[in-house]
Design an enzyme around this catalytic site. Structure first.
Site, PDB file in Angstrom:
ATOM      1  N   ALA A 257       2.767  -6.481   4.170  1.00 49.18           N
ATOM      2  CA  ALA A 257       2.993  -6.516   2.695  1.00 49.18           C
ATOM      3  C   ALA A 257       2.991  -7.931   2.153  1.00 49.18           C
ATOM      4  O   ALA A 257       2.330  -8.658   2.804  1.00 49.18           O
ATOM      5  CB  ALA A 257       4.643  -6.070   2.420  1.00 49.18           C
ATOM      6  N   HIS A 258       3.021  -7.885   0.926  1.00 52.81           N
ATOM      7  CA  HIS A 258       2.536  -9.444   0.196  1.00 52.81           C
ATOM      8  C   HIS A 258       3.592 -10.401   0.837  1.00 52.81           C
ATOM      9  O   HIS A 258       4.699 -10.345   1.121  1.00 52.81           O
ATOM     10  CB  HIS A 258       2.723  -9.347  -1.387  1.00 52.81           C
ATOM     11  CG  HIS A 258       4.060  -8.835  -1.846  1.00 52.81           C
ATOM     12  ND1 HIS A 258       4.026  -8.526  -3.278  1.00 52.81           N
ATOM     13  CD2 HIS A 258       5.153  -8.399  -1.203  1.00 52.81           C
ATOM     14  CE1 HIS A 258       5.274  -8.166  -3.682  1.00 52.81           C
ATOM     15  NE2 HIS A 258       5.900  -8.062  -2.396  1.00 52.81           N
ATOM     16  N   ASN A 259       2.715 -11.670   0.903  1.00 52.13           N
ATOM     17  CA  ASN A 259       3.503 -12.773   1.264  1.00 52.13           C
ATOM     18  C   ASN A 259       3.802 -12.882   2.702  1.00 52.13           C
ATOM     19  O   ASN A 259       4.651 -13.784   3.286  1.00 52.13           O
ATOM     20  CB  ASN A 259       4.436 -13.414   0.527  1.00 52.13           C
ATOM     21  CG  ASN A 259       3.806 -13.529  -1.101  1.00 52.13           C
ATOM     22  OD1 ASN A 259       3.978 -12.698  -1.928  1.00 52.13           O
ATOM     23  ND2 ASN A 259       3.231 -14.441  -1.296  1.00 52.13           N
TER      24      ASN A 259
END
Lengths: 359, 359, 359
Positions: A257-259
């Site tokens: 997922a993001h980051n």
């Protein structure tokens, strides 16, 4: 048309344009080791001790297969010196035979010999793209504006590289890969078919009634020597980037997922899912289907066994697990029901200990 | 070619064609709020309080970050009025700063500015397709016969839209998306790369020896404002349709089987799997890796935590969970073995209570 | 442009070029059964007993739906002779109505009628490829050198077939499928969009500091009548092949690692993950999200329920499970904490039994 349903040889090298004139001497030279035997013996593939034919090299990397050594038909065997005396055929002695096998395997990979530098006539490459030497862009690939591709990059058929991406030398995108805009990829990375690097992270603000999309303005940065398996997703960051360190190996069907940050040399097996902003250290290993909640930190050297769920940060290297192993369904049903009573069971036990004076 | 390995700024907007002449006044006008400060201050991106530079706007949406407010270098901060007095830079006061951030983020998304209306010369669009205004069909996309695309629809490079699909205005298919025949998609939907809408559901009849395929004759209907993550699958119905309500948000690597129904405003995190014919209510939230068995009903307002398995219908809103959290492997092995004895443990405890008169 | 948001009929056949002039007599002939009723009654689709309109055929395959029989509006009902007397409309009596439904469903599938034999002008087919009769290669598909396609093979838009693949007659690749080099696929296989057959297995040797790729020199062999769901991955073998037996059905989002073997007639539901070199027997059924560790053997006839983890070989047919079902989060938290004390609880119980003389 007869369809061949099962192959009798374990190497399909003869089907391809891979070199079929390697000799035992070539093999030894590639590993930088000496050997005794027929230097001109043609070698046409690799195989297990049990299945190797007289034109194949086998390897002994696990004592469990020592039993197969005495009867192997291989042209030569890659093994540790301690097993040399049991080897009935020419020996290729090496400290780490499995690593030697990895090195040799590259010689028989038919793909590199097939790469044709140049841009296929059906590929769509935006004006102004920066291309290194010997870049290969295959049929129906799309490279959007502002992209930079290093030397020897291969872009497989049907792959799409969005605007402003930077891709390092010798990186290979197999067929039908998608790299979204603004993604940075290091050198010698390998992206298997169907993977998506830089799709939007999953970010929405709720107004009490419904969702409002948060544009995902960060990117994805992949280090050198990263591999991403087929149909895996690495989402772009919300503000900063999603960062995958050097030499990180990611299997198929993985979701990052993001980051998220993954430290160098970590390996993630198939179907792993990592929620937003979690940081995984270096030299970590996540088994198949492992799930990590968001905003966690796993220190270096953490191993998590298959299908475990991690909901808290881990600050000490070691092996971690959750869940229970499979058992017969009838037995399982009884136990699973009891799980719902577990807190009650524990309290009853404590009371009983107290009442019987057994504490 | 030097490959940039790690970015020092958290916004990559300067790399793109996103507007780079926004001012603080533009920002405030977009949010319909007033502010005190330099209206002409150029704003080139969004960032966290800690990382924002003097040409970026930051936001305070979570008290945990209040500590970063005093030292922020941001041009201005989006925050709730209650925190206004602690803000050392121009303030953008708003009731729901996270929602404000979501709205602002759209301004810095470089994609819309790049969309070029029109049909790329390499796209294949069947005769008789119905196209709205400003439709953009990118390189190597394929639009089959009988399709209707609303105004401002974007079809990314390499995407394929099967026959007879209907896609509402402002919907965006990123690169390499597949929408199979007869699928209906609402307005403003976003389909991330690699997702597949309308693949066959998993339906077979057994004749005692093997399987016979049941042609999947239903379709998929996606509401307005739906988002589907990268490499996710939404299968077509066997007879009726698979139906995804308005404003449903679906993350990457999700599997939705045939004839599932998802109510409006629900959100499904990565790696969720939902088996056939299950009905999920409105405003539900499924954590990463959650699995729902087939033919269940989940009422409105159900939340299921990550990697839980739901095998029975849920008729009461609330939070549901299963499984166990990760622990050290040595400790886990001992406990997991005991799980297999749990029914026996419970029975022994009951007997002991009886025998000691402790009931 | 009005977007139709929800369909009132359960068959979308009228939207397509599927035959819309079938009669009840055609239906009966297709099933090779006799019936009493209006032979010329037009039949335009299939539906459930409850939803069928007078131009649709319904079926009764599950006693749970017997209640809907008396009021059905269907043109005719496919049912077992034992239910014939309750049927208010013309009957199509058959021993296995669900199987009959499967057979009939094929008649209403609009896809076959649409296939246009021939090679689309935008497809890229390497010189020297061997093509059977009536092969259809659709827009932007790529077929690399050395490939053999049997009669009636369909290669969907955007699909890529790597070098040296052999694909049997009547096999269909939907849009955006990737079949990597050297893969062998039997007859009548169906590959849903986004799946990847023959991506590299996940094999690396460690040198104490980092990873060295092991070229994956094996292939993938799929039997006849195999189906692979959307976005699923079947990885190529390291040395030997990954082998999927005849009539194996694989759902969406499934990961099958290198050198796995799946026996004939087995079925794998969505999100299953199987680690390397595991052998699954014939007639096995794996529920959604099941995980199998590597190097295991499951005998014929094993069923594993959804989201179970199997870490040991299974030598006896039957149903196996692991995990726990979902419960309210508050209750679950208490029980999950106790799981970490389970070994201690068991030991305390044993001591108490001993101390109270209750053993």
């Amino acid at each position: 048309m007869p369809v061949r349903r099962c192959r009798t040889t374990v190497s399909w090298a003869p089907m391809t344009h891979a070199p079929d004139h390697l000799t035992l001497a070539d093999i030894a030279r590639h590993l930088d080791i000496t050997f005794e035997g027929d230097a001109d013996q043609p070698i046409r593939g690799l195989a297990t001790l049990k299945e190797a034919t007289p034109d194949q090299v086998a390897f002994l990397a696990n004592r469990a297969y020592l039993k197969d050594l005495a009867t192997t038909q291989a042209a030569a065997v890659l093994l540790h010196p301690e097993h040399a005396k049991h080897c009935p055929v020419p020996r290729l002695e090496i400290e780490n035979p499995y690593l030697g096998y990895a090195h040799l395997s590259q010689l028989f990979d038919p793909l590199p010999a097939r790469d044709k530098p140049g841009i296929h006539s059906t590929a769509v490459v935006a004006p102004g793209v920066t291309l290194g030497k010997n870049v290969s862009i295959q049929a129906h690939a799309v490279v959007e504006e502002g992209v930079t591709l290093g030397d020897d990059v291969v872009v497989g058929a049907g792959s799409v590289i969005g605007a402003d991406c930077i891709i390092g030398e010798r990186t290979r995108l197999h067929a039908n890969v998608t790299v979204c805009h603004g993604v940075v990829i290091g050198k010698r990375a390998i992206l298997q078919s169907g993977c998506v690097i830089g799709g939007d992270g999953f970010g929405f603000a709720h107004d009490g009634e419904g969702w409002h999309k948060i544009a995902q303005l960060g990117g994805v940065v992949l280090g050198d020597d990263v591999e991403v398996g087929s149909c895996s997703s690495i989402d772009r960051g919300a503000l900063g980037d999603t960062v995958i360190g050097d030499d990180v190996k990611i299997d198929s069907q993985v979701q990052i997922a993001h980051n998220v940050t993954i430290g160098a040399h970590s390996a993630l097996a198939g179907c792993v899912g990592i929620a937003g902003s979690t940081k995984v250290g270096k030299h970590c290993m996540l088994g198949g289907g492992v799930g990590l909640s968001g905003h966690l930190t796993l220190c270096d050297g953490v191993q998590v066994t298959g299908m475990s769920l991690v909901t808290n940060s881990i600050h000490k290297p070691g092996v971690y697990s959750s869940g229970t192993g499979a058992m017969g369904n009838t037995q399982w049903r009884k136990n699973a029901v009891r799980f719902k009573q577990l807190d009650d069971i524990a309290k009853r036990l404590s009371r009983l200990e107290k009442n019987t004076g057994d504490t």
